[in-house]
Each structure stands twice: as structure tokens, then as C-alpha cells.
Design an enzyme around this catalytic site. Structure first.
Site, PDB file in Angstrom:
ATOM      1  N   LYS A  77      -1.090  -6.139 -20.208  1.00 53.81           N
ATOM      2  CA  LYS A  77      -0.603  -6.855 -18.880  1.00 53.81           C
ATOM      3  C   LYS A  77      -1.821  -7.697 -18.689  1.00 53.81           C
ATOM      4  O   LYS A  77      -1.449  -8.777 -18.005  1.00 53.81           O
ATOM      5  CB  LYS A  77      -0.767  -5.774 -18.004  1.00 53.81           C
ATOM      6  CG  LYS A  77      -0.304  -6.170 -16.773  1.00 53.81           C
ATOM      7  CD  LYS A  77       1.125  -6.729 -16.616  1.00 53.81           C
ATOM      8  CE  LYS A  77       1.314  -7.287 -15.444  1.00 53.81           C
ATOM      9  NZ  LYS A  77       2.773  -8.279 -15.454  1.00 53.81           N
TER      10      LYS A  77
ATOM     11  N   CYS B  17       0.810  -1.415  -0.042  1.00 51.76           N
ATOM     12  CA  CYS B  17       0.087   0.082   0.044  1.00 51.76           C
ATOM     13  C   CYS B  17       0.923   1.212  -0.043  1.00 51.76           C
ATOM     14  O   CYS B  17       1.932   1.176   0.366  1.00 51.76           O
ATOM     15  CB  CYS B  17      -0.915   0.087   1.262  1.00 51.76           C
ATOM     16  SG  CYS B  17      -1.847  -1.529   1.369  1.00 51.76           S
TER      17      CYS B  17
HETATM   18  C1  AGP Z   1       4.224 -12.984 -19.183  1.00 55.83           C
HETATM   19  O1  AGP Z   1       5.424 -12.072 -19.151  1.00 55.83           O
HETATM   20  C2  AGP Z   1       3.238 -12.125 -19.995  1.00 55.83           C
HETATM   21  N1  AGP Z   1       2.684 -10.870 -19.404  1.00 55.83           N
HETATM   22  C3  AGP Z   1       1.723 -13.242 -20.103  1.00 55.83           C
HETATM   23  O2  AGP Z   1       2.255 -14.399 -20.570  1.00 55.83           O
HETATM   24  C4  AGP Z   1       1.294 -13.667 -18.552  1.00 55.83           C
HETATM   25  O3  AGP Z   1       1.939 -14.404 -17.886  1.00 55.83           O
HETATM   26  C5  AGP Z   1      -0.229 -14.191 -19.060  1.00 55.83           C
HETATM   27  O4  AGP Z   1      -0.833 -13.568 -19.498  1.00 55.83           O
HETATM   28  C6  AGP Z   1      -0.947 -14.795 -17.948  1.00 55.83           C
HETATM   29  O5  AGP Z   1      -1.344 -13.683 -17.149  1.00 55.83           O
HETATM   30  P1  AGP Z   1      -2.081 -13.725 -15.711  1.00 55.83           P
HETATM   31  O6  AGP Z   1      -0.972 -14.327 -14.642  1.00 55.83           O
HETATM   32  O7  AGP Z   1      -2.362 -12.392 -15.354  1.00 55.83           O
HETATM   33  O8  AGP Z   1      -3.365 -14.582 -15.752  1.00 55.83           O
END
Ligand code: AGP
Length: 636
Positions: free
Chosen positions: A631, A2
Site C-alpha cells: 500500500k 473517525c
Molecule cells: C495505485 O493504485 C498504487 N497503489 C500506487 O501506484 C500508488 O498510487 C503509489 O505508490 C503512490 O502512493 P502514495 O500516493 O501513497 O504516494
């Protein structure tokens, strides 16, 4: 993690950027303005809720508090509520929350108040013994309104103050913290002393800043860099009394100490990244903390492991006869690592599948199957739909997530949270290490529940995990060596990653990091699979990166290294410190400390993250926002 912020100012100060005098209308009230601006800069540390408390407004009746829990809109809502705040406060504290204990809700939002409503507290960290302290306080007659560990602190301080009024607020904070196990950075205000903020820390970050007639505190530099460049560092278990223009720090025994000064000449953007060039490198270097926080308070004194929200009984865990792991990307690689640990310790068969494949394969599941969904965001639609499908088929669903109350967490029968804090960089780094940590804890928990491992052996294993943050930190100290290796091979058009057993998912993760950050061709293989086709890819100068740390299959791995070497490959090996026998076979070595081999992925993946990061920077790519990627993937 936080974010906390505080300011106390003298009656004569019309702070920088404000024209309001105490009690005067109009203009931006300095205390309120500093708190809201600072919370905006701290939002990257979490935004499940936001809140602030003010003391000392001349026309106020003591302490004024407002809180809002509305996700990314929490601060907007708080700002609207603050329009009705009394003007001219002399001190105030603020908080933006990344929920760890207690769902993101208004009653769980900080600041928390004591029973009198005259004291308020904000906290960043984890109070390990909050349950026993809460029981004591409730027995004393305290009324706790939230599900959080932090609120316990407010009532504990109130209890100490009531027991010894002469000790004052500072003495009460010191007495209370003497009862606390865990990590904290906290700030307390009390309407009886409206120009005083009492602050303390243990493990969690807290900095203080001094201006002409105002004193500040914050979780990080950027939150108050607009008001001062003169900071002071609070050390673990020290207590600070902040008054307008002055700071008094005392050690745990009450003796006065001089806090170390820190003059900051960063610009704001550099400061938000804590001086790192980008969020990814900042988050890579936060990994020791992410692993340590995920391990924290998972083990009770009697050796049993504690999961966050477990709506699966021990009996149901014991009745499990098969585990199925579903995930995507880096989370899938973490799941692969867990397969070895769960099968080894809990003696349970483990299947693992890419979530987008799992849904359409008509999987064989029943009420004795435990489906583990691994997702840092808790929102990835492929994984979310997969665990929904599993639930429909009667399986027990447990989710490993980094976001409290995420969609998957709400849907699961049980949740084990990682505590990596928000991850801004698109490439998963600290959340990946925290996932492996959480999955290893889960493997030990399953082994205890099934009595394939005694509590004592599980404790011993968890004890061995306790040194992992330091080992990750050691691996990070070699970042410049890794950068030199990346520089040497920056012009290679493609890379092959190899690993065996627990080294195989590490190889896959290294290849994924390189692909998503440098846009170069990189492929991970089980080293034993090479001769069944992929070795045709190897020619003079092909760069092959092998995970060759000491596991039970190290010799086999070195045989595969010889195979590619004999065909002209350039070999880079991840090897244990001092292992010259391995180094002899490599053109370059990425050194890591040795660990218990089932924990090795947590350490061995670090140089591969750094390698991909360095290569991407050498190619001039934006490591925080790689092309084509998001992301969180919320589309199928
Ligand atoms: C990993 O570097 C990527 N950003 C991607 O493979 C990610 O791990 C995948 O989309 C899973 O995301 P999550 O863990 O939020 O489910």
C-alpha cells in the site's frame, strides 16, 4: 473519518461475555469491554488516537476519561490505561480518530470534555464554522484545550445547558447543533445523567442497536454486531436519547419519530466491509463522500479558498513563476490532471515528473518555484526525497496528502489534506479522486492569488465542483453495466488505453488499475501519439479503451478511434450520457454524466476503476492485496 461507539446498560445487566455485576470486582466490565472491543473493530476508520469516557461507576467521582495518541498502538495504550478505570460504569462512549483538524496528539484526541469535566463528547465529521463558534465560546470564558473543531461542540453544548438548565442535555444538544454548519455524528454523556447517551448525526454515519437491557451506538454495524442484530437508523438532524433497553428519537423540531429498524444477519467479516465483498469495492463506492468531504469548508463566504496548513503567504504564492509536480503511480496521474487545471486557470507553467526521476535530474528550481508533492500516504520515499531535494534547492513545497501529520506533511511549507479517510485496498481509488479534487481546488486558489480568476469566477467553478459527488455516484450506478463489458473481454490478453488532454491521465490511470489488479498487459497512450509507433500493436481483436467524453479535443479523439477501428480493434469508449454520436463508433460504451471538462477526470476514471476491478474478480484475484504490491512504498 473517525469511529465512534457507545453503550448504556441497566444496573442489572451482566452483559454478554461478562460476569461483572455493577460495582463488583473481577470479570470484564461490560461497558468497558464493549467500548474497547468496538474500538478495535473501528480502527480501520482511523487510528491516530483512541479514547473513552465512562459515567456512573458507583465508586467513581463522576466521569472517567482516558485518551492515547500513539498511531497504530493507540488502542493498546488506551487498553492499558483502562485497567485503572473504575468498574461498574452504567454508560460510556469511545472514539478512534482519523485526524482532520489538529495533529494526532493526546490533547486533540476524543472524547473531549466541557469546562466542568462532567460532560464528554465524541464526534466524527467536520464542523465548518468551528472558528467563529470557538471565538464566541472563548469570549464567554470557555477554555478550549485542543486544536480540534470537535471540542467546540462540547463547550457549545455546555454553554446551551448553562443558558437554559431546564432544557436538559438533549435540549442543549439540539440548541447547540442549530448553530453548527458541517457534518457530524456525535455522542454525549454527562455524569449527572449516568444512564443517558444523547446522539445526533448529519451526513456522517451513526447507527443504534438494541439488546435486552442495553442500548448501543456506533459508526458502523461491525462495531456492535457482537451484541445485537437489531439496529436503528438515525436520519440527518434527528437526536436520539439512548437509555438501557430503549431509544427515543426526535426530529429537529422536537417531535418524536420512530427510527427505521434494520435487522442485520451478516457475519462479522462481511459487516466490516459494510456488506461489500472487499475493501476495494467499498472504497470505490465511498468516492462521492471522499470528493464531498475534500471540498467541504474549503470556501469562505467571501469566495476565498481555505487550505489546511499554509505556511506560504499569498504574496509568496503571487511570486511563484513555475510549478513542479512530483508523485508516483496514481498520484502522478492526479498530478497530470492538475497540470491542465493550473495552466488553464492560474496561467502558471507546470512541469511534472515521476518522483524517482526528479531527484536525479538536477532540476532547475528556485525560491519562485512551487513544488507540489502528491502522496496519499505522505510516506512514499521517492516523493518524500523529491520534496526534500526541492526544499534544499529553495523551492516552496506544498504537499497533498490523505494522512494528517504524515512525514511529508511535517516537512512541507504548506499542506492541503484530502479527506478520503483510511484506504485499506492497495489500489488507490477514493484517495485518487480526492487528490484530483484537492488539486483542482489548489489550481483555483492559485488563480485567485494571482488574480487570473476573480473570487466570483472561482466560486462559480467551486460551485460546479459541488455537483461532482452526485455525478460520481451516477457513474457508480452503472457498475453492473461495466461488469458486463469486462465479462465480454475477460479473455483478452492485453489492453490499450487512449486519451487526449485531460483524458490522457485518465487513460494512464485505467491502464495502471488493470495492470495492478488483473496482472494483464495494459498500456496507456496519448491518442495522438499512436501513429508514431504504438499503432503497430493494433491487430484484429485488440481491445482498445478510449476516453471519449466531450472535451475540446473530442473530434481529434474520434479520429484516433477511427484509426484503430480501421485496423480491426475492438473499441470500448467512455462517453457522456446520451452521446449516440460517440457510441456509434464503439463496440461497447461506459457511460458517464457530462461535467465541466477540467473536472471530467473525477467522473471519467470511475468506470475504468470498475472495469479493472471486475476483470480482476473474474480472474479470481485478491483485489485488496494484489501480488507484489504494498500500500505504501517506503523503499527506493
Ligand atoms: C495505485 O493504485 C498504487 N497503489 C500506487 O501506484 C500508488 O498510487 C503509489 O505508490 C503512490 O502512493 P502514495 O500516493 O501513497 O504516494
Amino acid at each position: 473519518m473517525c469511529g465512534i461507539i457507545g453503550i448504556t446498560r441497566g444496573p442489572g445487566t451482566a452483559g454478554r461475555g461478562t460476569d461483572a455485576q455493577p460495582g463488583e470486582g473481577g470479570g470484564v466490565d461490560q461497558v468497558l469491554g464493549v467500548l474497547l472491543e468496538g474500538l478495535a473493530r473501528l480502527e480501520y476508520r482511523g487510528y491516530d488516537s483512541a479514547g473513552l469516557a465512562l459515567v456512573g461507576p458507583p465508586d467513581g467521582d463522576g466521569m472517567w476519561r482516558a485518551r492515547a495518541a500513539n498511531g497504530i498502538r493507540s488502542l493498546d495504550d488506551l487498553t492499558k490505561r483502562a485497567e485503572s478505570a473504575p468498574r461498574g460504569a452504567t454508560a460510556g462512549i469511545g472514539h478512534t480518530r482519523w485526524a482532520t483538524h489538529g495533529r494526532p496528539s493526546e490533547e486533540n484526541a476524543h472524547p473531549h470534555a466541557d469546562c466542568s469535566g462532567r460532560m464528554a463528547l465524541v464526534h466524527n465529521g467536520i464542523i465548518e464554522n468551528h472558528i467563529e463558534l470557538a471565538d464566541e465560546l472563548i469570549a464567554e470564558g470557555h477554555l478550549l484545550e485542543s486544536e480540534t473543531d470537535s471540542e467546540v461542540l462540547a463547550h457549545l453544548i455546555e454553554s446551551r445547558l448553562a443558558a437554559d438548565p431546564g432544557t436538559g442535555l438533549t435540549g442543549a444538544v439540539r440548541a447547540a447543533l442549530g448553530r453548527v454548519r458541517g457534518a457530524f455524528a456525535l455522542a454525549v454523556v454527562h455524569s449527572d445523567q449516568p444512564d443517558l447517551i444523547v446522539a445526533a448525526r448529519r451526513v456522517s454515519p451513526l447507527l443504534m442497536g438494541l439488546a435486552d437491557d442495553a442500548t448501543f451506538l456506533a459508526s458502523d454495524i461491525p462495531a456492535i454486531l457482537g451484541h445485537t442484530r437489531d439496529f436503528f437508523v438515525l436520519e440527518d438532524d434527528e437526536i436520539a436519547e439512548l437509555r438501557p433497553g430503549s431509544i427515543r428519537v426526535t426530529a429537529p423540531d422536537g417531535t418524536e419519530v420512530d427510527p427505521a429498524p434494520l435487522h442485520v444477519d451478516w457475519d462479522l467479516d462481511a459487516a466490516r466491509k459494510d456488506g461489500y465483498p472487499d475493501f476495494m469495492s467499498k472504497e470505490i463506492h465511498e468516492q462521492p463522500r471522499a470528493v464531498a468531504d475534500t471540498l467541504l469548508d474549503r470556501l469562505l463566504p467571501d469566495g476565498t479558498l481555505v487550505l489546511d496548513e499554509v505556511r506560504i503567504t499569498n504574496e509568496e504564492f503571487r511570486a511563484i513563476n513555475k510549478v513542479f509536480i512530483v508523485a508516483c503511480g496514481s498520484s502522478y496521474h492526479a498530478g497530470l490532471m492538475a497540470k491542465y487545471a493550473i495552466e488553464h486557470w492560474a496561467r502558471l507553467p507546470v512541469e511534472i515528473d515521476i518522483a524517482s526521476e526528479f531527484r536525479y535530474r538536477n532540476p532547475v528550481l528556485d525560491e519562485h518555484t512551487l513544488v507540489i508533492g502528491v502522496s496519499q500516504s505522505g510516506e512514499t520515499v521517492d516523493t518524500f526525497q523529491a520534496i526534500r531535494e526541492a526544499g534544499k534547492l529553495g523551492a516552496k513545497v506544498l504537499v497533498i496528502s490523505n494522512v494528517l501529520d504524515s512525514s511529508m506533511a511535517r516537512e512541507a511549507d504548506a499542506v492541503l489534506y484530502t479527506r478520503a479517510g483510511p484506504e485499506i485496498g492497495v489500489a488507490a481509488t477514493k484517495t485518487h479522486l480526492a487528490q484530483i479534487t484537492a488539486l483542482e481546488i489548489l489550481a483555483l486558489y492559485l488563480a485567485q492569488a494571482r488574480e487570473t480568476l476573480s473570487p466570483a469566477d472561482a466560486r462559480a467553478m467551486l460551485g460546479a465542483m459541488g455537483v461532482l459527488p452526485d455525478k460520481v455516484a451516477t457513474a457508480l450506478e452503472r457498475a453492473s453495466d461495466v461488469e458486463a463489458v469486462a465479462e465480454a473481454y475477460r479473455d483478452s490478453p492485453s489492453f490499450i488505453f487512449l486519451g487526449r488532454q485531460v483524458g490522457y491521465p485518465v487513460a494512464l490511470e485505467g491502464a495502471l488499475k488493470l495492470k495492478e489488479l488483473s496482472y494483464l498487459r495494459a498500456e496507456g497512450f496519448p491518442a495522438g501519439e499512436l501513429k508514431h509507433g504504438p499503432i503497430a500493436l493494433v491487430e484484429e481483436g485488440t481491445v482498445v479503451i478510449g476516453v471519449a467524453t466531450r472535451t475540446p479535443v473530442w473530434e481529434k479523439m474520434m479520429g484516433n478511434v477511427a484509426e484503430v477501428k480501421s485496423r480491426g480493434a475492438t473499441v470500448v469508449l467512455v462517453a457522456n450520457d446520451g452521446d449516440e454520436e460517440t457510441a456509434r463508433h464503439a463496440d461497447a460504451v461506459l457511460w458517464v454524466p457530462e461535467t465541466e471538462y477540467l473536472f471530467a477526470p473525477i467522473v471519467d476514471v470511475v468506470p475504468l476503476q470498475l472495469f479493472a476491478y471486475s476483470l480482476a474478480r473474474l480472474h479470481g484475484h485478491d483485489v485488496d492485496r494484489p501480488r507484489n504490491l504494498a500500500k505504501t512504498v517506503t523503499v527506493e
